[in-house]
Scaffold this active site. Sequence first.
Site: not given
Length: 344
Positions: A34, A37-40, A42, A149
């Site tokens: 889906l 991003g930088k960290f994982g 989805v 956030d």
Amino acid sequence: MKTSNEVQLSFPYRDVQIKRGLDPKEEYDLQEELGRGKFGIVYRCTEKTSNLCLAAKYITCPKKEDRRNVEREVDIMRSLQHPRLIQLYDAFENGKVMCVILELIEGGELFERVIDDDFILTEKSCTIFMRQICEGVDFIHKQRILHLDMKPENILCLTKTGNRIKIIDFGLARRFDPDKKLQVLFGTPEFVAPEVVNYDAIGYGTDMWSVGVICYVLLSGLSPFMGATDPQTMANVTIAKYDFDDEAFNEISDTAKDFIRKLLLKDMTKRMSAEDCLNHEWLKRKKKIIARTPSMEVTKDNLKLFVERWNEHPNSPYVFDKSSQVIMPDQDDCPTSPASSLAK
């Protein structure tokens, strides 16, 4: 705030405990990606036993601190069972990879939705969205949690056609004890409150400032504090300098402007709480049906440019480097931004 047509939770309450040393693929079938991003990454996934469609967020955790951040996010989400908030379903730790299984939300980002040619944007529709955002934030705060956030990409539509929203991404959220001083050095410049930039004590009002900025953008398509550079933006934030001079505000009611003014106050303690917002005249449900308000074409054009600008660069959470007034992504503090990929 429930109504007869209120959306129920997508699944009953689950007391999620992180499953250690277990591969999520034993219980879930992974499908298409889906977003990443930088960290994982989805993925869409389906639970094998129930056939329930969900989202699996895989986060790489090379360091203990990364794992602790995900554990904190899971712990916080366990307290947040509410129709306005994305729901946690399951969680795994398998070596240096953690996987969080979340409710699947397929309506896309709110701002992407309202700029669609088929969507008629009016001030009335803005009140419907803002009321739901405040309902979600009110619940979060009543659990003694700060989101920290709040920004447009973290507000999703439940479906592609309805007007129900969900607040997502609790990767930066913190439990809050009003008797203890809490300071943070992260946020997104355009939406972050003055007390964060100044590294002062934060509180429930910190989220409410961001709600005020979201409301300003939704009504005008303009970013109230944006400067030519991030340091300029933060300088505007610290003095709480903004106005309603643009033509986009010509058709906007004084009540709506009053709502924004009571949120974008430099003094955190003077801002409306989420509960105050829900009792503000602008968000009160009117008993009589109001005549159709003017379509906000100028705002819609502005919003298209706003969304285009945001899509041009990744919006990972930022940390403020106070000494140089430069903000830079911090890889240790913000490991969970891919949740926002659910919107892509």
